[in-house]
Design a protein around this motif. Structure first.
Motif, PDB file in Angstrom:
ATOM      1  N   HIS A 169       6.502  -0.738  -2.158  1.00 22.70           N
ATOM      2  CA  HIS A 169       6.330   0.604  -1.584  1.00 22.70           C
ATOM      3  C   HIS A 169       5.772   0.456  -0.167  1.00 22.70           C
ATOM      4  O   HIS A 169       5.258  -0.601   0.212  1.00 22.70           O
ATOM      5  CB  HIS A 169       5.412   1.480  -2.454  1.00 22.70           C
ATOM      6  N   SER A 171       3.218   1.871   0.874  1.00 23.96           N
ATOM      7  CA  SER A 171       1.757   2.017   0.864  1.00 23.96           C
ATOM      8  C   SER A 171       1.073   0.766   1.420  1.00 23.96           C
ATOM      9  O   SER A 171      -0.056   0.850   1.912  1.00 23.96           O
ATOM     10  CB  SER A 171       1.264   2.305  -0.552  1.00 23.96           C
ATOM     11  N   GLN A 174      -0.129   1.328   4.863  1.00 25.73           N
ATOM     12  CA  GLN A 174      -1.424   2.046   4.974  1.00 25.73           C
ATOM     13  C   GLN A 174      -2.546   1.055   5.186  1.00 25.73           C
ATOM     14  O   GLN A 174      -3.415   1.235   6.041  1.00 25.73           O
ATOM     15  CB  GLN A 174      -1.777   2.709   3.635  1.00 25.73           C
ATOM     16  N   ARG A 195      12.608  -3.152  -5.342  1.00 25.04           N
ATOM     17  CA  ARG A 195      12.157  -3.181  -6.736  1.00 25.04           C
ATOM     18  C   ARG A 195      13.214  -3.829  -7.613  1.00 25.04           C
ATOM     19  O   ARG A 195      14.406  -3.571  -7.433  1.00 25.04           O
ATOM     20  CB  ARG A 195      11.863  -1.767  -7.248  1.00 25.04           C
ATOM     21  N   GLN A 209      11.349   4.381   1.954  1.00 27.41           N
ATOM     22  CA  GLN A 209      10.279   5.354   1.742  1.00 27.41           C
ATOM     23  C   GLN A 209       9.682   5.745   3.089  1.00 27.41           C
ATOM     24  O   GLN A 209       9.802   5.011   4.075  1.00 27.41           O
ATOM     25  CB  GLN A 209       9.150   4.749   0.891  1.00 27.41           C
ATOM     26  N   GLU A 211       5.857   6.784   4.259  1.00 28.88           N
ATOM     27  CA  GLU A 211       4.459   6.900   3.867  1.00 28.88           C
ATOM     28  C   GLU A 211       3.740   7.696   4.945  1.00 28.88           C
ATOM     29  O   GLU A 211       4.112   7.646   6.113  1.00 28.88           O
ATOM     30  CB  GLU A 211       3.882   5.468   3.827  1.00 28.88           C
ATOM     31  N   ALA A 306      -3.159  10.625   1.828  1.00 25.36           N
ATOM     32  CA  ALA A 306      -1.958   9.804   1.967  1.00 25.36           C
ATOM     33  C   ALA A 306      -0.854  10.447   1.147  1.00 25.36           C
ATOM     34  O   ALA A 306      -1.119  11.227   0.228  1.00 25.36           O
ATOM     35  CB  ALA A 306      -2.215   8.387   1.473  1.00 25.36           C
TER      36      ALA A 306
HETATM   37  N1  DAH Z   1       3.547   4.461  -3.332  1.00 19.82           N
HETATM   38  C1  DAH Z   1       3.993   5.509  -4.219  1.00 19.82           C
HETATM   39  C2  DAH Z   1       5.318   5.099  -4.870  1.00 19.82           C
HETATM   40  O1  DAH Z   1       5.910   4.179  -4.420  1.00 19.82           O
HETATM   41  C3  DAH Z   1       4.176   6.808  -3.471  1.00 19.82           C
HETATM   42  C4  DAH Z   1       2.863   7.369  -3.022  1.00 19.82           C
HETATM   43  C5  DAH Z   1       2.159   8.213  -3.841  1.00 19.82           C
HETATM   44  C6  DAH Z   1       2.364   7.044  -1.800  1.00 19.82           C
HETATM   45  C7  DAH Z   1       0.958   8.747  -3.476  1.00 19.82           C
HETATM   46  C8  DAH Z   1       1.135   7.586  -1.399  1.00 19.82           C
HETATM   47  C9  DAH Z   1       0.458   8.447  -2.249  1.00 19.82           C
HETATM   48  O2  DAH Z   1       0.593   7.323  -0.225  1.00 19.82           O
HETATM   49  O3  DAH Z   1      -0.742   8.965  -1.848  1.00 19.82           O
HETATM   50  O4  DAH Z   1       5.708   5.697  -5.827  1.00 19.82           O
END
Ligand code: DAH
Length: 338
Positions: A169, A171, A174, A195, A209, A211, A306
């Motif tokens: 992801h 994330s 971040q 994945r 994605q 973010e 986030a």
């Molecule tokens: N990383 C999560 C996913 O791949 C998506 C996500 C959810 C990102 C909540 C975020 C968050 O920053 O706060 O499903």
């Protein structure tokens, strides 16, 4: 002799039938109608014909000449006219100039960057090949969290490390943003994620994605709600309603799944929203204090929100494409429509 005359008539007729240009007409003229051409050669041969046959042969020859010259004249005028006037057919369609466009995924990412940009968000990027720390540990995934399972994550073979993987992801970016910048931090992070999943009409092993992250003093859930609602109304060009459902992500607390009333049926229920009236638009939450701490940010001083969402799903909702694989086939017939 009569046979030769019939043969030549046939030959000239065939040649005339095949004429399709002024050049052909000229070639024919040089072959049959000049002083040393076929017609004259045959006429000269009349001298050798026995006296008593001469009237019949002469008559046949004259007939042949009249016939051939009449047809030749017709061809000559037909093709001469064609080449003398340049004929332009103004009703023919013009040549189509094919113009390239950005891929629909790129278009969506660019649109998101533009809208978030107008709200003060920068763009940040991170590597596709990550380590466990950025993809999981610093995001507060417990050591035995099932998301680290071989089923979901592509691990990268490395001579002396076991923690190298393809990010699952965005994330992970971040973490990189918080490690490398001091608050206030306000950025979105688009990118590819990976994945280990079976490929189907709904899912791929590689997708995109976006973010989002906002860290500052006094950032609250109200900021999260206002930001996402403003973005979604502009992105989907819709005066939608929104719903925040409690959810769980290791890296946010509290966490929320955000739904928007379906832009197509306005909540009535349709194919796009699978008759629920709602579309899930993103996962979100307040950044977990453990995450802030892992990145050297004091959670007593700073807070933030986030969010993250999948780009392909958005493209499919907005375009009506119902098989995600079509986005990766590079079939110009599909791509040309966007
Ligand atoms: N990383 C999560 C996913 O791949 C998506 C996500 C959810 C990102 C909540 C975020 C968050 O920053 O706060 O499903």
């Amino acid at each position: 002799m009569l046979e030769r005359i019939a043969g030549l008539r046939n030959e000239i007729d065939v040649d005339l039938d095949m004429v399709s240009s002024a050049e052909d007409v000229e070639r024919l003229r040089l072959r049959h109608f000049v002083r040393k051409g076929t017609l004259q050669v045959l006429t000269d041969a009349l001298r050798e014909v026995p006296r008593e046959e001469k009237p019949a042969v002469g008559k046949a020859l004259n007939e042949l000449r009249r016939h051939a010259e009449a047809r030749f004249a017709e061809m000559e005028s037909r093709f001469a006219r064609r080449s003398a006037v340049r004929y332009v057919d103004g009703s023919l369609p013009g040549r189509t100039l094919l113009r390239g466009t950005d891929h629909p995924i790129t278009q969506m990412i660019d649109r998101a960057i533009e809208i978030f940009g107008s709200m003060g968000f920068d763009v940040a990027e991170g590597p596709d090949v990550e380590d466990d720390a950025h993809n999981f540990a610093k995001l507060n995934f417990a050591a035995d969290h099932p998301a680290r399972d071989m089923q979901d994550t592509f691990f990268v073979e490395h001579a002396d490390r076991q923690d190298v993987l393809l990010r699952t992801h965005t994330s992970s970016v971040q973490i990189r943003a918080m490690e490398s910048m001091q608050p206030p931090i306000r950025c979105i992070m688009p990118g590819r994620v990976y994945r280990n999943e079976a490929i189907s009409a709904r899912s791929l092993a590689e997708f995109h994605q976006i973010e989002g992250l906002y860290i500052d003093k006094g950032v609250s859930m109200a900021d999260l709600k206002a930001t996402i609602i403003e973005f979604a109304r502009r992105f989907y060009d819709s005066d939608a309603s929104f719903r925040f459902r409690t959810s769980f992500f290791p890296f946010t607390e509290p966490s929320a799944e955000i739904d928007m009333s379906c832009f197509l049926c306005k909540g009535q229920g349709c194919r796009v929203c699978k008759h629920s009236g709602w579309l899930e638009i993103c996962g979100s939450g307040m950044v977990h204090p453990n995450v802030l701490r892992a990145c050297g940010i004091d959670p007593d001083e700073y807070s933030g929100f986030a969010f993250g969402f999948g780009v392909e799903r958005v493209v499919m909702m907005l375009t009506g494409i119902d098989d995600i694989r079509l986005l990766y086939d590079n079939d110009a017939r599909v791509l040309r429509q966007f």
